[in-house]
Design an enzyme around this catalytic site. Structure first.
Site, short mmCIF file in Angstrom:
data_model
loop_
_atom_site.label_atom_id
_atom_site.label_comp_id
_atom_site.label_asym_id
_atom_site.label_seq_id
_atom_site.Cartn_x
_atom_site.Cartn_y
_atom_site.Cartn_z
CG ASN A 177 -1.91 1.04 1.34
OD1 ASN A 177 -2.70 1.19 0.41
ND2 ASN A 177 -1.95 1.79 2.44
CD GLU A 240 -4.21 5.02 3.51
OE1 GLU A 240 -3.89 6.20 3.75
OE2 GLU A 240 -3.50 4.04 3.83
O1 G3I Z 1 -5.28 9.24 20.22
C1 G3I Z 1 -4.24 10.18 20.54
C2 G3I Z 1 -4.70 11.10 21.63
O2 G3I Z 1 -4.92 10.36 22.80
C3 G3I Z 1 -3.62 12.16 21.84
O3 G3I Z 1 -4.05 13.09 22.78
C4 G3I Z 1 -3.33 12.88 20.55
C5 G3I Z 1 -2.21 13.90 20.69
O4 G3I Z 1 -1.38 13.95 19.57
O5 G3I Z 1 -2.93 11.94 19.59
C6 G3I Z 1 -3.93 10.97 19.31
O6 G3I Z 1 -3.41 10.09 18.35
C7 G3I Z 1 -3.35 10.58 17.04
C8 G3I Z 1 -4.09 9.58 16.15
O7 G3I Z 1 -3.95 9.96 14.81
C9 G3I Z 1 -5.57 9.48 16.48
O8 G3I Z 1 -6.19 10.70 16.24
C10 G3I Z 1 -1.90 10.66 16.60
O9 G3I Z 1 -1.25 11.69 17.34
C11 G3I Z 1 -1.80 10.95 15.14
O10 G3I Z 1 -0.45 10.86 14.73
C12 G3I Z 1 -2.61 9.94 14.36
O11 G3I Z 1 -2.58 10.30 13.00
C13 G3I Z 1 -2.86 9.27 12.08
C14 G3I Z 1 -1.75 9.19 11.06
O12 G3I Z 1 -2.07 8.18 10.10
C15 G3I Z 1 -0.42 8.86 11.70
O13 G3I Z 1 0.57 8.81 10.74
C16 G3I Z 1 -4.18 9.55 11.41
O14 G3I Z 1 -5.25 9.45 12.34
C17 G3I Z 1 -4.42 8.55 10.28
O15 G3I Z 1 -5.53 8.97 9.51
C18 G3I Z 1 -3.21 8.50 9.37
O16 G3I Z 1 -3.44 7.53 8.37
C19 G3I Z 1 -2.42 7.37 7.40
C20 G3I Z 1 -2.41 5.91 7.01
O17 G3I Z 1 -2.22 5.12 8.15
C21 G3I Z 1 -1.32 5.64 5.98
N1 G3I Z 1 -1.44 6.52 4.83
C22 G3I Z 1 -1.54 7.94 5.15
C23 G3I Z 1 -2.66 8.20 6.13
C24 G3I Z 1 -2.82 9.67 6.39
O18 G3I Z 1 -1.71 10.23 7.02
#
Ligand code: G3I
Length: 412
Positions: A177, A240
């Site tokens: 992916n 995605e």
């Molecule tokens: O849940 C914690 C929360 O408890 C905390 O207070 C907060 C503070 O930073 O963070 C929260 O976690 C976050 C999580 O998303 C849930 O919201 C993480 O910091 C954050 O890094 C995370 O981001 C995710 C990201 O991947 C990480 O790289 C996104 O939700 C998610 O949509 C994104 O998905 C990726 C795919 O896996 C791969 N392809 C790209 C795509 C978009 O970036």
């Protein structure tokens, strides 16, 4: 168009099923208590991908200690809705737990393989397809591998990951992916070359995921790129999908959907979230439902494309008429309402479907004959001999940002 079909389905999932495909969404375990969210999830989607809950940092927070609580919650919710699950993601340079980030070389390699074996074994039999390796190629225009600690364990780390996943769960389809691989470019060609090599050498790989995080355009060779991978003997999936809100959002969603339908080995589409407020792309409103859970024009565009494709047995299908192009020109804006004109080219007798975002409402029209769907948000405008342009006035009703979207233009 859907209107020409005897039985156009009315949800994304049902329409995709009629073409032999799934329509999925990335979901978050923390949102499963939101009733608007779960209503849309259970009504519209036939597949789910955990947005974060099966990643390495979530499932193995300390070395050898596994936590499947949130991932299991998503699986059981999906099972109770009759939805399949795409597993995401077993090996990825990002969202590695801190302990794994501090490893390198053979220690990291064996930790990665142990992780894959444990997670894929825990979910054995419950996952339709796994993103085994995610985002392993660089954006350098050269098609290089990304320089990560995983890559530094040896160039064969990707195939080692696939072999471990196959051994743990032989029933799951195993996918590679990535993003920025949505058209033919150096990065997608490097992935293509790897998949071709894997197929030639018997490395277990079944599918390639095209993330399709799109901006204001879609590569012109999007479909042919999917097709060249399919021709290698793997399934392809849109994994995605999200598209920046702008004038072309609905039509880009439609284009991507039609491209998948035109490739018989494109087995399904997943959007990366449900409502705009659920998206990782804060402020870009890139999804099919607005933050209140209302269907957007992009939703209608996808649904229409799916319904147009349902007669094709997964291989495309026509739209029941000749093509035409409808171009929107914004008109006068007042405090409570605004005008829009639409010019049609390519056909002198035409039907244009315009989708509005609630609570906005079209209050008057000119130079065409308008009819409405039950929701009042979708207007079908037919030419009435007054020429190649029509127009309408829309009241804001509290939403001053949304604008009409052209869902289709059919000439006859
Ligand atoms: O849940 C914690 C929360 O408890 C905390 O207070 C907060 C503070 O930073 O963070 C929260 O976690 C976050 C999580 O998303 C849930 O919201 C993480 O910091 C954050 O890094 C995370 O981001 C995710 C990201 O991947 C990480 O790289 C996104 O939700 C998610 O949509 C994104 O998905 C990726 C795919 O896996 C791969 N392809 C790209 C795509 C978009 O970036």
């Amino acid at each position: 168009m859907a209107a020409n079909r005897a039985e156009a389905a009315t949800t994304l999932g049902a329409s995709a099923t009629a073409t032999g495909r799934y329509f999925g969404a990335a979901i978050a375990a923390s949102k499963l208590s939101d009733t608007t969210y779960t209503r849309i999830l259970s009504t519209e989607f036939t597949s789910v991908t955990p947005e974060n809950e099966m990643k390495w940092d979530a499932t193995e927070p300390s070395r050898g200690t596994f936590n499947y609580t949130s991932g299991d919650r998503i699986v059981s919710q999906a099972q109770s809705n009759g939805q399949q699950v795409r597993g995401h993601a077993l090996a990825w340079h990002s969202q590695m737990p801190g302990w794994a980030q501090s490893l390198s070389g053979s220690t990291l390699r064996s930790a990665m393989l142990n992780h894959i074996t444990n997670v894929a074994t825990h979910y054995k039999g419950k996952i339709y397809a796994w993103d085994v390796v995610n985002e392993a190629f660089a954006d350098d225009g050269q098609g290089s591998r990304r320089n990560s600690s995983l890559q530094q364990t040896g160039n064969d780390w990707i195939e080692a990951a696939f072999r471990a996943a196959r051994a743990a769960d032989p029933g799951a389809k195993l996918c590679y992916n990535d993003y920025n691989t949505d058209g033919v470019n150096a990065k997608s060609t490097a992935v293509y070359t790897m998949v071709k090599d894997f197929k030639a050498r018997g490395v277990p790989i079944d599918c390639v995921g095209f993330q399709s995080h799109l901006g204001t355009g879609v590569p012109g060779d999007y479909q042919s790129n999917l097709q060249r991978f399919a021709d290698l003997g793997v399934d392809v999936q849109i994994t995605e999908l999200d598209v920046a809100q702008g004038g072309n959002q609905a039509s880009i969603y439609g284009t991507v959907t039609k491209a998948c339908l035109a490739v018989s080995r494109c087995t399904g589409i997943t959007v990366w979230g449900i409502r705009d407020s659920d998206s990782w792309r804060t402020g870009e409103n890139p999804l099919l439902f607005d933050s209140s859970g209302n269907k957007k024009a992009a939703y209608t565009s996808v649904l229409n494309a799916l319904n147009a494709g349902s007669g094709g047995g997964g291989g495309g299908g026509g739209n029941g008429g000749t093509g035409c192009t409808a171009t929107v020109t914004p008109g006068t804006v007042w405090g409570d309402r605004y005008n829009t004109s639409v010019t049609v080219s390519g056909a002198s007798t035409w039907t244009v479907v315009v989708t509005m975002t609630a609570p906005q409402k079209i209050t008057s029209t000119w130079n065409g004959t308008a009819t409405w769907d039950a929701s009042g948000n979708v207007m079908t405008m037919k030419s009435n001999g007054s020429g190649a342009a029509f127009g309408f006035t829309t009241s804001f009703n509290g939403n001053t940002t949304a604008r009409p979207q052209i869902s289709s233009c059919t000439g006859s």
